[in-house]
Design an enzyme around this catalytic site. Structure first.
Site, PDB file in Angstrom:
ATOM      1  N   CYS A 173     -13.027 -42.489  -1.114  1.00 59.44           N
ATOM      2  CA  CYS A 173     -13.375 -43.878  -1.423  1.00 59.44           C
ATOM      3  C   CYS A 173     -12.072 -44.510  -1.895  1.00 59.44           C
ATOM      4  O   CYS A 173     -11.630 -44.249  -3.009  1.00 59.44           O
ATOM      5  CB  CYS A 173     -14.439 -43.944  -2.511  1.00 59.44           C
ATOM      6  N   CYS A 192     -12.698 -47.242  -4.960  1.00 55.47           N
ATOM      7  CA  CYS A 192     -13.108 -46.798  -6.308  1.00 55.47           C
ATOM      8  C   CYS A 192     -13.286 -45.286  -6.290  1.00 55.47           C
ATOM      9  O   CYS A 192     -12.282 -44.572  -6.196  1.00 55.47           O
ATOM     10  CB  CYS A 192     -14.331 -47.555  -6.828  1.00 55.47           C
ATOM     11  N   SER A 193     -14.513 -44.777  -6.352  1.00 52.71           N
ATOM     12  CA  SER A 193     -14.674 -43.320  -6.412  1.00 52.71           C
ATOM     13  C   SER A 193     -16.044 -42.900  -5.888  1.00 52.71           C
ATOM     14  O   SER A 193     -16.613 -41.936  -6.374  1.00 52.71           O
ATOM     15  CB  SER A 193     -14.510 -42.841  -7.853  1.00 52.71           C
ATOM     16  N   CYS A 194     -16.579 -43.629  -4.906  1.00 49.31           N
ATOM     17  CA  CYS A 194     -17.924 -43.336  -4.388  1.00 49.31           C
ATOM     18  C   CYS A 194     -18.016 -41.896  -3.881  1.00 49.31           C
ATOM     19  O   CYS A 194     -17.115 -41.419  -3.183  1.00 49.31           O
ATOM     20  CB  CYS A 194     -18.261 -44.321  -3.277  1.00 49.31           C
TER      21      CYS A 194
END
Lengths: 224, 205
Positions: free
Chosen positions: B110, B113-115
């Site tokens: 991602c 962000c950090s999905c």
């Protein structure tokens, strides 16, 4: 570029450091930061797109110097004040905390399992007709920016702006972050997985057959 | 109110500078206001530290290796199939499984962000959330793979999935040679977290 968080394809970062599966959190405050962020989300004062935008709106100097969970905490603090849940004086400690009218919504321990199990599905019925089908050629919007709100949230990374790809699959119709992050409604529309040849995105791709796939909303795309 | 987060007015700066103290100050304030219950925070932490993690995903992969009908169903509609195994909820509402073959190796990131698919893999590792991984894996996936000790054959194409929406991806690694006849539980032990993100391969038996 959109904002500092949009770092896909950036040059100059160092090596990636693998780590074992047994490490979940690196510090006790990381645990609390994650849990506090999830718990405040259930107060219903913001949605996931608002919370992503809050982190993205950190000053670039803060975004880069903050560790991961520091960004989360900063985003939560900023949203709590912006949404009138806490006052600046309460946050700074200048004023004693007053009871919140939202207290009845506070997440209680017995509710946690149910809340996490429900999650927050993003698919919604939509009257926007899909314009593309798997196999179709598409081109992404030239500017990787929110077309509704200047400087607003978007999920089109800069590295994939103005690029030609092909639709791999239609995921259904999903909430549009560009609208939902700004309290302008969920505005669901078709969402596609779109594949781009690495050579379309990069001047010096590592391999001629490599690809990058992104999930992109219909309003990010045009027919070539 | 489109401009609800001013670019030049960040209340977070009112919190103490040291991160652990910032979190403590915020938790203390929100508890005093009745907005959070510290016991609920403990429950969330226990869920992701002890109950939900990459062994869930490993169970899914091992079944996919063992049962062709399950594998087909998983590739067709992962959300429904893993929900039947009890894996659903936050950050796993819309699941897609992608399969590694001799022709294609899949990697998930991602960049914005950090999905990450929490119900199947738990909380993402530090490197998945790092600037270096987010910045580099879309441009130079093979160099990043080398840092994980993975060297792909020249004939294998890399497909990097950038999780830009609420769809979460699970990589089904290739079943390792020499694992014929192993049962699902033994196979699951060969499935590493990194192999389900695509930065690793399944372990040899």
């Amino acid at each position: 570029m959109t904002r500092v968080h949009d770092m896909g394809g950036r040059f100059g970062d160092g090596a990636v450091t693998p780590e074992g599966e047994d490490v979940v959190f690196h510090a006790d405050w990381h645990r609390r930061a994650l849990a506090l962020t999830l718990a405040t989300g259930t107060l219903g004062k913001w949605n996931i797109d608002v919370s992503r935008h809050a982190r993205e709106c950190l000053a670039p100097t803060d975004y880069m110097r903050f560790s991961y969970y520091e960004k989360w905490i900063a985003g939560v603090a900023d949203m709590l004040v912006a949404r009138g849940v806490v006052s600046r004086e309460e946050l700074s400690g200048e004023a004693a905390p007053t009871p919140s009218p939202l207290a009845e919504k506070a997440l209680k321990a017995p509710q946690v399992a149910g809340v996490l199990a429900r999650g927050g599905p993003a698919d919604r019925p939509s009257d926007v007709t899909p314009l593309f089908a798997p196999g179709d050629a598409v081109v992404t919007r030239k500017q990787p920016e929110n077309s509704i709100v200047p400087g607003g949230h978007t999920r089109l990374p800069a590295y994939a702006a103005g690029a030609s790809g092909r639709v791999l699959r239609l995921h259904g119709t999903h909430v549009l972050p560009d609208s939902n992050a700004h309290d302008l409604g969920e505005a669901p529309e078709p969402l596609y997985a779109v594949a781009f040849p690495a050579s379309e995105l990069w001047a010096h791709p590592e391999h001629p057959r490599d690809e990058v796939v992104l999930d992109l909303w219909q309003s990010y795309l045009e027919a070539p | 109110m489109p401009h609800d987060h001013s670019d030049h007015d960040h209340p977070h700066a009112l919190l103490p500078p040291e991160p652990a103290l910032r979190v403590k100050a915020l938790e203390t304030l929100l508890t005093a206001k009745g907005l959070i219950d510290p016991a609920a925070l403990d429950e969330i932490i226990d869920t992701y530290e002890n109950r939900i993690g990459p062994r869930n995903g490993a169970e899914v992969v091992a079944r996919a290796w063992s049962d062709p009908d399950f594998r087909t169903a998983l590739l067709e509609d992962a959300t429904a199939v893993v929900a039947e195994m009890g894996f659903f909820g936050r950050q796993g509402e819309h699941m897609v499984a992608v399969e590694n073959t001799d022709e294609v190796h899949n990697i998930v990131v991602c960049t914005l962000c950090s999905c990450y698919p929490w119900p199947l893999l738990g909380i993402p590792p530090g490197w998945y959330k790092s600037d270096a991984y987010r910045a580099r894996v879309v441009r130079e996936p093979r160099k990043v793979l080398a840092e994980f000790g993975v060297d792909l054959p020249e004939e294998t194409a890399v497909r990097v999935w950038d999780s830009t929406a609420e769809v979460r991806y699970l990589v089904i690694p290739q079943r390792p040679a020499g694992s014929d006849g192993m049962d699902v539980a033994a196979l699951a032990d060969l499935v590493t977290r990194d192999s389900m993100i695509g930065t690793g391969l399944a372990k040899a038996p």
